[in-house]
Design a protein around this motif. Structure first.
Motif, short mmCIF file in Angstrom:
data_model
loop_
_atom_site.label_atom_id
_atom_site.label_comp_id
_atom_site.label_asym_id
_atom_site.label_seq_id
_atom_site.Cartn_x
_atom_site.Cartn_y
_atom_site.Cartn_z
N ALA A 1 0.84 -1.21 0.00
CA ALA A 1 0.00 0.00 0.00
C ALA A 1 0.87 1.25 0.00
O ALA A 1 1.94 1.29 0.63
CB ALA A 1 -0.92 0.01 1.22
N HIS A 2 0.38 2.25 -0.71
CA HIS A 2 1.05 3.55 -0.70
C HIS A 2 0.57 4.36 0.51
O HIS A 2 -0.54 4.14 1.00
CB HIS A 2 0.77 4.31 -2.01
N TYR A 3 1.41 5.31 0.95
CA TYR A 3 1.07 6.16 2.10
C TYR A 3 -0.21 6.96 1.92
O TYR A 3 -0.76 7.47 2.89
CB TYR A 3 2.20 7.14 2.37
N THR B 1 12.00 8.34 -9.27
CA THR B 1 10.90 8.67 -8.35
C THR B 1 11.29 9.97 -7.66
O THR B 1 12.42 10.45 -7.79
CB THR B 1 10.65 7.58 -7.29
N SER B 2 10.37 10.49 -6.84
CA SER B 2 10.68 11.74 -6.15
C SER B 2 11.82 11.55 -5.16
O SER B 2 12.44 12.51 -4.74
CB SER B 2 9.43 12.26 -5.44
N ARG B 3 12.13 10.29 -4.81
CA ARG B 3 13.22 10.03 -3.85
C ARG B 3 14.60 10.10 -4.51
O ARG B 3 15.57 10.52 -3.88
CB ARG B 3 13.02 8.65 -3.20
N SER C 1 10.29 13.11 -1.07
CA SER C 1 9.27 12.11 -1.41
C SER C 1 8.39 11.88 -0.19
O SER C 1 8.69 12.37 0.92
CB SER C 1 9.95 10.80 -1.80
N THR C 2 7.34 11.11 -0.35
CA THR C 2 6.47 10.83 0.80
C THR C 2 7.29 10.18 1.92
O THR C 2 7.14 10.57 3.09
CB THR C 2 5.29 9.93 0.38
N ALA C 3 8.16 9.24 1.58
CA ALA C 3 8.99 8.60 2.62
C ALA C 3 9.93 9.62 3.25
O ALA C 3 10.17 9.61 4.47
CB ALA C 3 9.79 7.44 2.03
P1 13P Z 1 6.20 9.21 -3.78
O1 13P Z 1 7.09 8.51 -4.73
O2 13P Z 1 6.87 10.32 -3.07
O3 13P Z 1 5.56 8.22 -2.87
O4 13P Z 1 5.05 9.95 -4.61
C1 13P Z 1 4.05 9.28 -5.28
C2 13P Z 1 2.98 10.17 -5.66
O5 13P Z 1 2.09 9.81 -6.38
C3 13P Z 1 2.99 11.53 -5.17
O6 13P Z 1 1.85 12.19 -5.53
#
Ligand code: 13P
Ligand code: SF4
Length: 302
Positions: free
Chosen positions: A8-10, A113-115, A201-203
């Motif tokens: 699951a995603h955050y 990814t954003s990370r 990123s979310t993490a």
């Molecule tokens: P992350 O890779 O930071 O989890 O971002 C996913 C996303 O969809 C942000 O909107």
């Protein structure tokens, strides 16, 4: 017995996160899928995440609980137009954000990814190569501003993060007398990112909150989707954590696609009585997209 792994995603609702074996950001979810030996992977996230998991782990049956859980970065991108755009920069390396369709990734040289986007784009530039970035215009504008690049950018946005705005923030900031911090996801507009104390990123955002050691009565504003506020408040119940404002009156900002992962839909996917099986990608698309995905995964495990 069939082995089922639920990821699951955050941004999914707390009840769905509690049903999952692992919860993470986009990079985590890709890496969890890679190392999995499950027969079935239920991806409680959005479609590009499930497609990525399938390409990385083709032996597993990957199920997305709801077919409609797309992403505005995907739906705003016309693949034929993207192809023409990519072909107009023949000497450039095409870096695509993972929030893109499999067909989009197949037109890219790297995914990010954003990370890992900052590090990967810096790595490519350090080799003397020129880069074009798609599809997230806000993230690209941030990278160009932050590092002085002049990357040509594709123009799609995240409909959730694009709603955060500087004026609403300034108005709220003016009412808070305590110490305040703004932390933001790089899909947010540049004027918001320029005001941020931390971008990640979310993490990364969750990690920042977990490790916060400043004054105890600070207000921490978070410019990202509201799902992760649950994880942040759980990790640090002692802190005043609030979502950054938008102009809708409700001061909330949810991803409608992530929220399609209802408890019911995830349960059905786990029982293999519902959801959509990711079995529609052509071998050619998967093979080409995987080159771009694997470059990122190899880079991230260095
Ligand atoms: P992350 O890779 O930071 O989890 O971002 C996913 C996303 O969809 C942000 O909107
Ligand atoms: Fe896409 Fe934005 Fe939803 Fe993330 S929050 S999945 S980028 S629409």
């Amino acid at each position: 017995m069939t082995k089922v792994l639920t990821l699951a995603h955050y941004y999914t609702i707390p009840e769905v996160q509690q049903m999952a074996d692992r919860v993470g950001d986009s990079l985590d979810l890709a890496l969890f899928a890679k190392e999995s030996d499950a027969d079935v992977i239920v991806l409680a996230g959005v479609r590009f995440m499930a497609e990525t998991a399938k390409m990385i782990n083709p032996k597993s049956k990957v199920i997305l609980p709801d077919l409609s859980s797309t992403c505005s970065l995907v739906t705003m991108t016309d693949i034929n137009e993207l192809k023409k755009w990519r072909e107009s920069y023949p000497d450039y390396v095409h870096v695509a954000y993972i929030n893109s369709s499999a067909e989009h990734k197949a037109l890219a040289d790297w995914t990010v990814t954003s990370r890992n986007v900052d590090d990967i784009i810096s790595h490519i530039h350090s080799q003397g190569k020129k880069v074009i970035y798609s599809p997230d215009r806000n993230m690209g504008a941030y990278l160009n501003f932050q590092y002085g690049y002049d990357m040509p950018l594709w123009s799609a946005v995240c409909e959730v993060h694009d709603k955060f705005n500087k004026q609403a923030l300034d108005e709220l900031f003016a009412t808070i007398t305590n110490q305040k911090y703004l932390i933001a996801h790089p899909e947010s507009p540049l004027p918001v990112l320029k005001q941020s104390d931390y971008i990640g990123s979310t993490a990364g955002l969750l990690h920042w909150v977990k490790n916060y050691s400043g004054v105890s009565d600070a207000v921490i504003l978070v410019a990202t989707e509201d799902g992760i506020l649950y994880n942040m408040k759980n990790a640090r119940p002692d802190l005043d954590i609030r979502q950054a404002p938008i102009y809708t009156g409700c001061k909330c900002n949810s991803c409608p696609y992530m929220k399609l992962n209802t408890v019911e839909a995830v349960k059905k996917a786990q029982n293999q009585t519902g959801g959509v099986v990711i079995d529609y990608l052509s071998q050619d698309t998967m093979d080409r997209a995987l080159v771009a995905i694997n470059r990122m995964i190899d880079f991230s495990s260095r």
